[in-house]
Design a protein around this motif. Structure first.
Motif, PDB file in Angstrom:
ATOM      1  N   VAL A  79      13.384  20.188  36.408  1.00 26.83           N
ATOM      2  CA  VAL A  79      14.299  20.122  37.539  1.00 26.83           C
ATOM      3  C   VAL A  79      15.009  21.472  37.633  1.00 26.83           C
ATOM      4  O   VAL A  79      15.341  22.077  36.618  1.00 26.83           O
ATOM      5  CB  VAL A  79      15.322  18.971  37.316  1.00 26.83           C
ATOM      6  CG1 VAL A  79      16.376  18.951  38.377  1.00 26.83           C
ATOM      7  CG2 VAL A  79      14.603  17.649  37.240  1.00 26.83           C
ATOM      8  N   GLY A  80      15.275  21.937  38.845  1.00 32.88           N
ATOM      9  CA  GLY A  80      15.979  23.197  39.025  1.00 32.88           C
ATOM     10  C   GLY A  80      17.401  23.132  38.474  1.00 32.88           C
ATOM     11  O   GLY A  80      17.976  22.052  38.325  1.00 32.88           O
ATOM     12  N   LYS A  81      17.982  24.299  38.208  1.00 36.37           N
ATOM     13  CA  LYS A  81      19.322  24.347  37.606  1.00 36.37           C
ATOM     14  C   LYS A  81      20.380  23.714  38.493  1.00 36.37           C
ATOM     15  O   LYS A  81      21.196  22.916  38.019  1.00 36.37           O
ATOM     16  CB  LYS A  81      19.712  25.792  37.298  1.00 36.37           C
ATOM     17  CG  LYS A  81      18.935  26.420  36.183  1.00 36.37           C
ATOM     18  CD  LYS A  81      19.362  27.855  35.956  1.00 36.37           C
ATOM     19  CE  LYS A  81      18.527  28.502  34.880  1.00 36.37           C
ATOM     20  NZ  LYS A  81      18.893  29.905  34.673  1.00 36.37           N
ATOM     21  N   LEU A  82      20.394  24.057  39.765  1.00 37.27           N
ATOM     22  CA  LEU A  82      21.390  23.496  40.683  1.00 37.27           C
ATOM     23  C   LEU A  82      21.191  21.995  40.845  1.00 37.27           C
ATOM     24  O   LEU A  82      22.157  21.224  40.838  1.00 37.27           O
ATOM     25  CB  LEU A  82      21.314  24.202  42.036  1.00 37.27           C
ATOM     26  CG  LEU A  82      22.312  23.743  43.087  1.00 37.27           C
ATOM     27  CD1 LEU A  82      23.748  23.995  42.602  1.00 37.27           C
ATOM     28  CD2 LEU A  82      22.065  24.437  44.411  1.00 37.27           C
ATOM     29  N   ARG A  83      19.939  21.583  40.958  1.00 33.10           N
ATOM     30  CA  ARG A  83      19.647  20.153  41.102  1.00 33.10           C
ATOM     31  C   ARG A  83      20.029  19.387  39.835  1.00 33.10           C
ATOM     32  O   ARG A  83      20.555  18.269  39.913  1.00 33.10           O
ATOM     33  CB  ARG A  83      18.172  19.965  41.404  1.00 33.10           C
ATOM     34  CG  ARG A  83      17.816  18.541  41.717  1.00 33.10           C
ATOM     35  CD  ARG A  83      16.430  18.454  42.302  1.00 33.10           C
ATOM     36  NE  ARG A  83      16.022  17.067  42.298  1.00 33.10           N
ATOM     37  CZ  ARG A  83      14.838  16.650  41.927  1.00 33.10           C
ATOM     38  NH1 ARG A  83      13.913  17.509  41.579  1.00 33.10           N
ATOM     39  NH2 ARG A  83      14.557  15.374  41.927  1.00 33.10           N
ATOM     40  N   ALA A  84      19.814  19.982  38.662  1.00 36.08           N
ATOM     41  CA  ALA A  84      20.204  19.344  37.401  1.00 36.08           C
ATOM     42  C   ALA A  84      21.719  19.168  37.351  1.00 36.08           C
ATOM     43  O   ALA A  84      22.218  18.107  36.971  1.00 36.08           O
ATOM     44  CB  ALA A  84      19.717  20.159  36.215  1.00 36.08           C
ATOM     45  N   ALA A  85      22.462  20.204  37.753  1.00 34.04           N
ATOM     46  CA  ALA A  85      23.926  20.104  37.769  1.00 34.04           C
ATOM     47  C   ALA A  85      24.378  19.019  38.745  1.00 34.04           C
ATOM     48  O   ALA A  85      25.274  18.223  38.431  1.00 34.04           O
ATOM     49  CB  ALA A  85      24.540  21.444  38.143  1.00 34.04           C
ATOM     50  N   MET A  86      23.762  18.971  39.905  1.00 34.31           N
ATOM     51  CA  MET A  86      24.122  17.943  40.892  1.00 34.31           C
ATOM     52  C   MET A  86      23.774  16.540  40.385  1.00 34.31           C
ATOM     53  O   MET A  86      24.531  15.596  40.610  1.00 34.31           O
ATOM     54  CB  MET A  86      23.425  18.222  42.231  1.00 34.31           C
ATOM     55  CG  MET A  86      23.936  19.458  42.939  1.00 34.31           C
ATOM     56  SD  MET A  86      25.729  19.447  43.208  1.00 34.31           S
ATOM     57  CE  MET A  86      25.918  18.033  44.255  1.00 34.31           C
ATOM     58  N   LEU A  87      22.645  16.400  39.705  1.00 36.94           N
ATOM     59  CA  LEU A  87      22.273  15.094  39.159  1.00 36.94           C
ATOM     60  C   LEU A  87      23.284  14.623  38.121  1.00 36.94           C
ATOM     61  O   LEU A  87      23.645  13.433  38.090  1.00 36.94           O
ATOM     62  CB  LEU A  87      20.878  15.153  38.538  1.00 36.94           C
ATOM     63  CG  LEU A  87      19.709  15.136  39.513  1.00 36.94           C
ATOM     64  CD1 LEU A  87      18.414  15.457  38.792  1.00 36.94           C
ATOM     65  CD2 LEU A  87      19.614  13.805  40.216  1.00 36.94           C
ATOM     66  N   ILE A  88      23.769  15.535  37.289  1.00 33.06           N
ATOM     67  CA  ILE A  88      24.753  15.164  36.268  1.00 33.06           C
ATOM     68  C   ILE A  88      26.061  14.755  36.921  1.00 33.06           C
ATOM     69  O   ILE A  88      26.663  13.738  36.554  1.00 33.06           O
ATOM     70  CB  ILE A  88      24.947  16.325  35.274  1.00 33.06           C
ATOM     71  CG1 ILE A  88      23.675  16.517  34.456  1.00 33.06           C
ATOM     72  CG2 ILE A  88      26.132  16.062  34.355  1.00 33.06           C
ATOM     73  CD1 ILE A  88      23.628  17.797  33.681  1.00 33.06           C
ATOM     74  N   ILE A  89      26.499  15.512  37.906  1.00 38.29           N
ATOM     75  CA  ILE A  89      27.747  15.186  38.613  1.00 38.29           C
ATOM     76  C   ILE A  89      27.617  13.865  39.360  1.00 38.29           C
ATOM     77  O   ILE A  89      28.508  13.007  39.288  1.00 38.29           O
ATOM     78  CB  ILE A  89      28.143  16.332  39.570  1.00 38.29           C
ATOM     79  CG1 ILE A  89      28.545  17.569  38.755  1.00 38.29           C
ATOM     80  CG2 ILE A  89      29.264  15.905  40.503  1.00 38.29           C
ATOM     81  CD1 ILE A  89      28.677  18.833  39.580  1.00 38.29           C
TER      82      ILE A  89
END
Length: 182
Positions: A147-157
């Motif tokens: 998963v891309g970095k931004l998408r990973a951060a959004m998934l966690i949030i």
């Protein structure tokens, strides 16, 4: 040339500490290596050993050896990463084109949560270790699930927001059920 070794499903004390050190020392390399794990037995074993340690130490120091409280802490330590993995898997399926297998998402949550549990029983460090867990999850989603970095951060949030909304919604219902059974 780097020697490769097969990842076995067996997890003894030595393998447990090797896995713990790998997750904490180099999470990117660890999650890249575990992306090819076919099952979740090794990750679940790692999570259960960490949860048992967390429960035992917490129960001995803070809850005066209450067996009921120990069972609740143990269930919480094992089920919350699984619940987070389910929500992240659902969000991943809803937000992306590529399909990430649930086993891979669960393994990421199990390794990240298990590594953090070893330290988070210490008073005051639980709050500090949650961002570390989120960082490990982000690295795991990026390196282990592709998963891309931004998408990973959004998934966690988004996962954290959905979990908070779930428990805030369930709390009044639990209170009403408690009054119903009294």
């Amino acid at each position: 040339m780097e020697a490769t070794r097969e990842i076995s499903t067996r997890m003894g004390i030595r393998e447990y500490f090797e896995t713990l050190m790998n997750v904490m020392r180099s999470p990117a390399r660890h999650f890249e290596g575990t992306a090819n794990e076919t099952g979740s037995r090794r990750a679940l074993t790692f999570l259960m050993i960490s949860a048992l340690f967390y429960c035992t130490v917490s129960m001995a120091y803070f809850f005066e050896n209450s067996l009921a409280m120990g069972a609740i802490i143990l269930a919480n330590a094992i089920l919350m990463p699984a619940f987070g993995a389910v929500i992240t898997f659902i969000l991943t399926s809803m937000t992306g084109q590529e399909k990430v297998p649930f086993g891979r998402v669960f393994n990421i949550y199990a390794y990240a949560s298990g590594a953090v549990m070893i330290i988070s029983w210490i008073p005051g460090l639980a709050l500090v270790m949650e961002p570390v867990r989120a960082l490990l999850l982000g690295i795991g989603l990026h390196k282990g699930a592709g998963v891309g970095k931004l998408r990973a951060a959004m998934l966690i949030i988004l996962t954290a927001a959905v979990m908070l909304l779930f428990f805030w919604t369930a709390a009044p219902m639990v209170v009403e059920l408690k009054q119903l059974f009294q």
